[in-house]
Motif scaffolding. Structure first.
Motif, PDB file in Angstrom:
ATOM      1  N   ALA A  38     -33.671   2.140  28.513  1.00 57.24           N
ATOM      2  CA  ALA A  38     -33.771   1.867  29.608  1.00 57.24           C
ATOM      3  C   ALA A  38     -33.996   0.059  28.922  1.00 57.24           C
ATOM      4  N   GLN A  39     -34.249  -1.183  28.816  1.00 55.21           N
ATOM      5  CA  GLN A  39     -34.640  -1.763  28.046  1.00 55.21           C
ATOM      6  C   GLN A  39     -33.314  -2.406  27.769  1.00 55.21           C
ATOM      7  N   LEU A  40     -31.739  -1.621  27.613  1.00 55.13           N
ATOM      8  CA  LEU A  40     -31.060  -1.888  27.291  1.00 55.13           C
ATOM      9  C   LEU A  40     -30.499  -2.701  28.286  1.00 55.13           C
ATOM     10  N   GLU A  41     -30.690  -0.986  29.465  1.00 51.62           N
ATOM     11  CA  GLU A  41     -29.834  -1.042  30.488  1.00 51.62           C
ATOM     12  C   GLU A  41     -30.090  -1.847  31.357  1.00 51.62           C
ATOM     13  N   ASP A  42     -31.280  -2.949  31.492  1.00 46.83           N
ATOM     14  CA  ASP A  42     -31.619  -3.891  31.980  1.00 46.83           C
ATOM     15  C   ASP A  42     -31.714  -5.142  31.504  1.00 46.83           C
ATOM     16  N   ARG A  43     -30.918  -5.158  30.132  1.00 44.23           N
ATOM     17  CA  ARG A  43     -30.948  -6.341  29.880  1.00 44.23           C
ATOM     18  C   ARG A  43     -28.431  -6.390  30.427  1.00 44.23           C
ATOM     19  N   LEU A  44     -28.434  -5.042  30.232  1.00 40.85           N
ATOM     20  CA  LEU A  44     -26.852  -5.232  30.728  1.00 40.85           C
ATOM     21  C   LEU A  44     -26.541  -5.028  32.324  1.00 40.85           C
ATOM     22  N   GLN A  45     -27.678  -4.708  32.799  1.00 43.05           N
ATOM     23  CA  GLN A  45     -27.908  -4.627  34.663  1.00 43.05           C
ATOM     24  C   GLN A  45     -26.855  -3.235  34.771  1.00 43.05           C
ATOM     25  N   VAL A  46     -26.291  -2.399  34.516  1.00 36.09           N
ATOM     26  CA  VAL A  46     -25.717  -1.641  34.578  1.00 36.09           C
ATOM     27  C   VAL A  46     -26.004   0.510  33.620  1.00 36.09           C
ATOM     28  N   ARG A  47     -25.925   0.920  34.473  1.00 32.45           N
ATOM     29  CA  ARG A  47     -25.945   2.997  34.064  1.00 32.45           C
ATOM     30  C   ARG A  47     -25.698   3.344  33.158  1.00 32.45           C
ATOM     31  N   LEU A  48     -26.390   3.262  31.964  1.00 30.70           N
ATOM     32  CA  LEU A  48     -25.258   3.975  30.496  1.00 30.70           C
ATOM     33  C   LEU A  48     -25.158   4.760  30.485  1.00 30.70           C
ATOM     34  N   LEU A  49     -26.115   5.934  31.070  1.00 27.64           N
ATOM     35  CA  LEU A  49     -26.827   7.102  30.818  1.00 27.64           C
ATOM     36  C   LEU A  49     -26.845   8.029  31.920  1.00 27.64           C
ATOM     37  N   ILE A  50     -25.989   9.109  32.487  1.00 30.90           N
ATOM     38  CA  ILE A  50     -26.605   9.731  33.531  1.00 30.90           C
ATOM     39  C   ILE A  50     -27.372  11.044  33.063  1.00 30.90           C
ATOM     40  N   ARG A  51     -29.149  10.908  33.361  1.00 34.58           N
ATOM     41  CA  ARG A  51     -29.691  12.182  33.479  1.00 34.58           C
ATOM     42  C   ARG A  51     -29.695  13.299  34.492  1.00 34.58           C
ATOM     43  N   SER A  52     -29.435  14.308  33.567  1.00 35.59           N
ATOM     44  CA  SER A  52     -29.128  15.333  34.922  1.00 35.59           C
ATOM     45  C   SER A  52     -30.453  16.776  34.411  1.00 35.59           C
ATOM     46  N   THR A  53     -30.264  17.621  34.585  1.00 33.20           N
ATOM     47  CA  THR A  53     -31.012  19.187  33.736  1.00 33.20           C
ATOM     48  C   THR A  53     -30.108  19.909  32.961  1.00 33.20           C
ATOM     49  N   HIS A  54     -29.218  19.020  32.997  1.00 25.91           N
ATOM     50  CA  HIS A  54     -28.054  20.008  32.000  1.00 25.91           C
ATOM     51  C   HIS A  54     -28.032  18.684  30.480  1.00 25.91           C
ATOM     52  N   GLY A  55     -28.722  17.806  30.744  1.00 24.27           N
ATOM     53  CA  GLY A  55     -28.212  16.918  29.754  1.00 24.27           C
ATOM     54  C   GLY A  55     -28.345  15.783  30.221  1.00 24.27           C
ATOM     55  N   LEU A  56     -27.368  14.628  29.176  1.00 28.45           N
ATOM     56  CA  LEU A  56     -27.065  13.029  28.790  1.00 28.45           C
ATOM     57  C   LEU A  56     -26.092  12.883  28.941  1.00 28.45           C
ATOM     58  N   SER A  57     -25.450  11.888  29.619  1.00 26.99           N
ATOM     59  CA  SER A  57     -23.926  12.007  29.700  1.00 26.99           C
ATOM     60  C   SER A  57     -23.906  10.263  29.639  1.00 26.99           C
ATOM     61  N   PRO A  58     -22.625   9.815  29.185  1.00 27.36           N
ATOM     62  CA  PRO A  58     -22.824   8.743  29.536  1.00 27.36           C
ATOM     63  C   PRO A  58     -21.689   8.020  30.252  1.00 27.36           C
ATOM     64  N   THR A  59     -22.417   7.142  31.337  1.00 32.54           N
ATOM     65  CA  THR A  59     -21.418   7.071  32.818  1.00 32.54           C
ATOM     66  C   THR A  59     -19.746   6.206  31.840  1.00 32.54           C
ATOM     67  N   ASP A  60     -19.121   5.571  33.042  1.00 37.28           N
ATOM     68  CA  ASP A  60     -17.857   5.113  32.469  1.00 37.28           C
ATOM     69  C   ASP A  60     -18.121   3.716  31.997  1.00 37.28           C
ATOM     70  N   ALA A  61     -19.338   2.989  32.666  1.00 37.63           N
ATOM     71  CA  ALA A  61     -19.666   1.567  31.374  1.00 37.63           C
ATOM     72  C   ALA A  61     -20.045   1.815  30.371  1.00 37.63           C
ATOM     73  N   GLY A  62     -21.034   3.390  30.427  1.00 40.70           N
ATOM     74  CA  GLY A  62     -21.378   4.018  28.610  1.00 40.70           C
ATOM     75  C   GLY A  62     -20.579   4.446  27.544  1.00 40.70           C
ATOM     76  N   VAL A  63     -19.428   5.107  28.211  1.00 45.46           N
ATOM     77  CA  VAL A  63     -18.686   5.225  27.423  1.00 45.46           C
ATOM     78  C   VAL A  63     -17.733   4.031  26.656  1.00 45.46           C
ATOM     79  N   ARG A  64     -17.969   3.011  27.545  1.00 37.42           N
ATOM     80  CA  ARG A  64     -17.222   1.829  26.890  1.00 37.42           C
ATOM     81  C   ARG A  64     -17.932   0.889  25.903  1.00 37.42           C
ATOM     82  N   PHE A  65     -19.083   0.717  26.767  1.00 32.47           N
ATOM     83  CA  PHE A  65     -20.042   0.335  25.609  1.00 32.47           C
ATOM     84  C   PHE A  65     -20.667   1.024  24.377  1.00 32.47           C
ATOM     85  N   TYR A  66     -20.606   2.106  24.390  1.00 32.05           N
ATOM     86  CA  TYR A  66     -20.253   3.260  23.055  1.00 32.05           C
ATOM     87  C   TYR A  66     -19.579   3.133  22.336  1.00 32.05           C
ATOM     88  N   GLU A  67     -18.278   3.271  22.411  1.00 27.93           N
ATOM     89  CA  GLU A  67     -16.820   2.222  21.888  1.00 27.93           C
ATOM     90  C   GLU A  67     -17.189   1.216  21.404  1.00 27.93           C
TER      91      GLU A  67
END
Length: 291
Positions: A38-67
């Motif tokens: 949560a702090q990381l997303e606040d710092r970057l001002q972008v959503r990195l993960l999508i949370r759902s009942t099926h689990g977690l997956s990175p957003t497009d920005a999250g994929v780029r940040f992950y690499e």
């Protein structure tokens, strides 16, 4: 917030798909991981993960940040090693996956030497004959034999071993020594299910395929060892599986004029992750033992 620690937490969450799994691998509580992300997303001002009942997956920005984060973590680890000097030992924790019998016979006896060279390193060895998911289990390096099922795996061949037909002297004294592959049809075979029921022999350009039969089948190498040593029949195995017994004569090779397909030993790293210096050093260590 420590940026590198936050990157590490994020990478583990993406690779495991779970806050709890990432927390277990890092050794902190799940709330700490959730807060860090949560702090990381606040710092970057972008959503990195999508949370759902099926689990977690990175957003497009999250994929780029992950690499980028993976590369940064790897470079930081390498920078620390360079700063310590080429002669410095490794530190931290290394998680290794290996087949039970291979590790017990070939790795563990020499492991004290590796630990003595790297006194600040801790090693977790996950013993399992099955192919486990390296990412979800937090494995840094897996030792696997035979053909790799995942063609996209990041792997390095570190040794090639021989396969042999083996049996105990007591079994051979009672049932006779096979002279040609076809003789195996008259013997009891201890079958390793990973190799199947057909053994292929070669000699001087000639190939012979023998269908074997046996009353006992095993899914793990420990069962093969116990059955052969109990005088229950012939088995095709890697020489690594019976290394001590082949040396002391408790188990003998037969049909030595014929060859079976060799078996390769691979160091496999999690797909999409750069191999760490610790993992590469462990692969080098294993190569000196079995190569």
């Amino acid at each position: 917030m420590d940026r590198l620690q936050a990157m590490t937490a994020f990478v583990r969450v993406v690779e495991t798909g779970s806050f709890s799994q990432a927390a277990r691998q890092i050794g902190v509580g799940q709330p700490a991981i959730s807060k860090t992300i949560a702090q990381l997303e606040d710092r970057l001002q972008v959503r990195l993960l999508i949370r759902s009942t099926h689990g977690l997956s990175p957003t497009d920005a999250g994929v780029r940040f992950y690499e980028r984060a993976k590369t940064a973590i790897h470079e930081a680890d390498e920078a620390e090693l360079e700063a310590k000097g080429a002669g410095a030992g490794l530190s931290g924790r290394l998680r290794v996956s290996a087949a039970t019998t291979f590790a017990r016979l070939m790795i563990v006896p020499s492991l004290p030497d590796f630990l003595a060279t790297n006194p600040d390193l801790e090693v977790d060895i996950v013993l399992d004959d099955r192919v486990i998911d390296l990412v979800s289990e937090g494995i840094d390096i897996a030792l696997r034999m035979g053909e790799l099922s995942d063609s996209a795996a990041v792997a390095r061949k570190i040794a090639t071993g021989c396969r042999s037909v083996v049996a105990t002297p007591a079994y051979l004294n009672q049932y006779g020594i096979p002279q040609v592959p076809a003789d195996i049809a008259t013997h009891q075979a201890v079958v390793y299910t990973q190799l199947g029921n057909s053994w292929i022999f070669r000699r001087d350009g000639t190939e012979a395929s023998v269908a074997v039969s046996g009353r006992v089948r095993f899914t793990a190498a420990e069962g093969i060892r116990a059955a052969v040593k109990a005088d229950m029949g012939l088995a095709v195995t890697s020489d690594w599986m019976f290394w001590p017994e082949l040396q002391n004569g408790e188990v003998l090779r037969v049909l030595k004029d014929w060859t079976l397909p060799d078996i390769d030993l691979w160091a496999v790293y999690p797909t999409g992750r750069l191999a760490s210096a610790k993992a590469r050093a462990f692969a080098d260590f294993v190569e000196t033992i079995v190569g």
